[in-house]
Design a protein around this motif. Sequence first.
Motif, PDB file in Angstrom:
ATOM      1  N   LEU A  26      32.559  32.064  34.871  1.00 58.64           N
ATOM      2  CA  LEU A  26      32.442  33.453  34.432  1.00 58.64           C
ATOM      3  C   LEU A  26      33.365  34.348  35.244  1.00 58.64           C
ATOM      4  O   LEU A  26      33.999  35.254  34.702  1.00 58.64           O
ATOM      5  N   GLN A  27      33.479  34.069  36.522  1.00 64.67           N
ATOM      6  CA  GLN A  27      34.387  34.836  37.380  1.00 64.67           C
ATOM      7  C   GLN A  27      35.814  34.749  36.845  1.00 64.67           C
ATOM      8  O   GLN A  27      36.550  35.735  36.849  1.00 64.67           O
ATOM      9  N   GLU A  28      36.221  33.583  36.364  1.00 65.73           N
ATOM     10  CA  GLU A  28      37.565  33.400  35.822  1.00 65.73           C
ATOM     11  C   GLU A  28      37.753  34.105  34.478  1.00 65.73           C
ATOM     12  O   GLU A  28      38.867  34.466  34.118  1.00 65.73           O
ATOM     13  N   LYS A  29      36.668  34.312  33.746  1.00 64.75           N
ATOM     14  CA  LYS A  29      36.755  34.908  32.414  1.00 64.75           C
ATOM     15  C   LYS A  29      36.714  36.439  32.415  1.00 64.75           C
ATOM     16  O   LYS A  29      36.984  37.062  31.412  1.00 64.75           O
ATOM     17  N   HIS A  30      36.345  37.051  33.541  1.00 64.76           N
ATOM     18  CA  HIS A  30      36.170  38.502  33.566  1.00 64.76           C
ATOM     19  C   HIS A  30      36.872  39.090  34.793  1.00 64.76           C
ATOM     20  O   HIS A  30      36.406  38.940  35.919  1.00 64.76           O
ATOM     21  N   ASP A  31      37.988  39.772  34.555  1.00 65.71           N
ATOM     22  CA  ASP A  31      38.812  40.291  35.649  1.00 65.71           C
ATOM     23  C   ASP A  31      38.070  41.288  36.543  1.00 65.71           C
ATOM     24  O   ASP A  31      38.189  41.237  37.770  1.00 65.71           O
TER      25      ASP A  31
ATOM     26  N   HIS B  86      35.423  40.038  45.025  1.00 71.61           N
ATOM     27  CA  HIS B  86      36.273  40.062  46.210  1.00 71.61           C
ATOM     28  C   HIS B  86      36.292  41.435  46.881  1.00 71.61           C
ATOM     29  O   HIS B  86      37.125  41.692  47.745  1.00 71.61           O
ATOM     30  N   GLY B  87      35.374  42.309  46.469  1.00 74.57           N
ATOM     31  CA  GLY B  87      35.230  43.601  47.129  1.00 74.57           C
ATOM     32  C   GLY B  87      36.251  44.634  46.732  1.00 74.57           C
ATOM     33  O   GLY B  87      36.407  45.635  47.420  1.00 74.57           O
ATOM     34  N   ASN B  88      36.950  44.420  45.623  1.00 67.07           N
ATOM     35  CA  ASN B  88      38.018  45.338  45.232  1.00 67.07           C
ATOM     36  C   ASN B  88      37.651  46.222  44.050  1.00 67.07           C
ATOM     37  O   ASN B  88      38.495  46.931  43.547  1.00 67.07           O
ATOM     38  N   HIS B  89      36.434  46.161  43.577  1.00 67.70           N
ATOM     39  CA  HIS B  89      36.081  46.913  42.376  1.00 67.70           C
ATOM     40  C   HIS B  89      36.226  48.411  42.614  1.00 67.70           C
ATOM     41  O   HIS B  89      35.668  48.952  43.544  1.00 67.70           O
ATOM     42  N   GLY B  90      36.998  49.053  41.765  1.00 64.90           N
ATOM     43  CA  GLY B  90      37.183  50.495  41.844  1.00 64.90           C
ATOM     44  C   GLY B  90      38.263  50.931  42.814  1.00 64.90           C
ATOM     45  O   GLY B  90      38.693  52.061  42.779  1.00 64.90           O
ATOM     46  N   GLU B  91      38.717  50.049  43.676  1.00 63.76           N
ATOM     47  CA  GLU B  91      39.705  50.449  44.674  1.00 63.76           C
ATOM     48  C   GLU B  91      41.105  50.574  44.093  1.00 63.76           C
ATOM     49  O   GLU B  91      41.909  51.331  44.594  1.00 63.76           O
ATOM     50  N   LYS B  92      41.406  49.846  43.012  1.00 58.20           N
ATOM     51  CA  LYS B  92      42.739  49.946  42.411  1.00 58.20           C
ATOM     52  C   LYS B  92      43.020  51.355  41.927  1.00 58.20           C
ATOM     53  O   LYS B  92      44.108  51.844  42.024  1.00 58.20           O
ATOM     54  N   ALA B  93      41.975  51.980  41.394  1.00 58.35           N
ATOM     55  CA  ALA B  93      42.151  53.331  40.873  1.00 58.35           C
ATOM     56  C   ALA B  93      41.883  54.372  41.948  1.00 58.35           C
ATOM     57  O   ALA B  93      41.857  55.556  41.669  1.00 58.35           O
ATOM     58  N   GLY B  94      41.664  53.935  43.180  1.00 59.76           N
ATOM     59  CA  GLY B  94      41.409  54.878  44.267  1.00 59.76           C
ATOM     60  C   GLY B  94      40.076  55.575  44.111  1.00 59.76           C
ATOM     61  O   GLY B  94      39.951  56.755  44.367  1.00 59.76           O
ATOM     62  N   SER B  95      39.077  54.858  43.655  1.00 56.89           N
ATOM     63  CA  SER B  95      37.763  55.420  43.391  1.00 56.89           C
ATOM     64  C   SER B  95      37.205  56.134  44.610  1.00 56.89           C
ATOM     65  O   SER B  95      37.011  55.544  45.660  1.00 56.89           O
ATOM     66  N   SER B  96      36.948  57.430  44.458  1.00 56.37           N
ATOM     67  CA  SER B  96      36.382  58.190  45.570  1.00 56.37           C
ATOM     68  C   SER B  96      34.964  57.736  45.850  1.00 56.37           C
ATOM     69  O   SER B  96      34.515  57.757  46.995  1.00 56.37           O
TER      70      SER B  96
END
Length: 181
Positions: free
Chosen positions: A138-143, A150-160
């Motif tokens: 499932l991890q491979e099927k959903h970016d 890996h702790g990066n959710h929301g950080e790409k968009a600079g989530s405040s």
Amino acid sequence: MPEDLDNLAFCFFKLFAQYEYALKAMQYARSGVGGQAEPEWDRFSNEIGLLVMDEANGELLDAISYLFDHPPKKQILKDGVLFWQSVETAERSPQILFSHIRRVRNNLYHGGKFNGRWFDPDRSEELISKSLLILRALQEKHDDLAEAIHGNHGEKAGSSKTRLHYERKVQLWELKSSPKK
């Protein structure tokens, strides 16, 4: 086998913990008793977990079928004695599948499968390895899930919101670790 099973259990625990973080980071969470954040596994299963069942074949299909056909038992207490109760369900849904995976985790974590030695190590290995395979698939099927794991959710968009959460965690850690006067 016990050392291999110990390593397998560690890999499963680690990924399961990352999933619990990811669910909360992806807003699949609710406020539990006392206000603590709890992952909403059922909603997640029905909205994202279903991806693992779509077009499943080979090892993944075998793993899913195994958990449905041989679900983990539920440990119960009856008249002061621990028993293993079979879990029977004809339903084959993402919600039931992830319920079985959560029970594998619960049985391990709460000492139902290990007390200095593995109880039924062959079955334990099957349940843990199949559950791990499904979580990885499932991890491979959903970016977004992979990013959150890996702790990066929301950080790409600079989530405040993510930044504020991180800053609060750092402040709390600094308060807890500062020398007491």
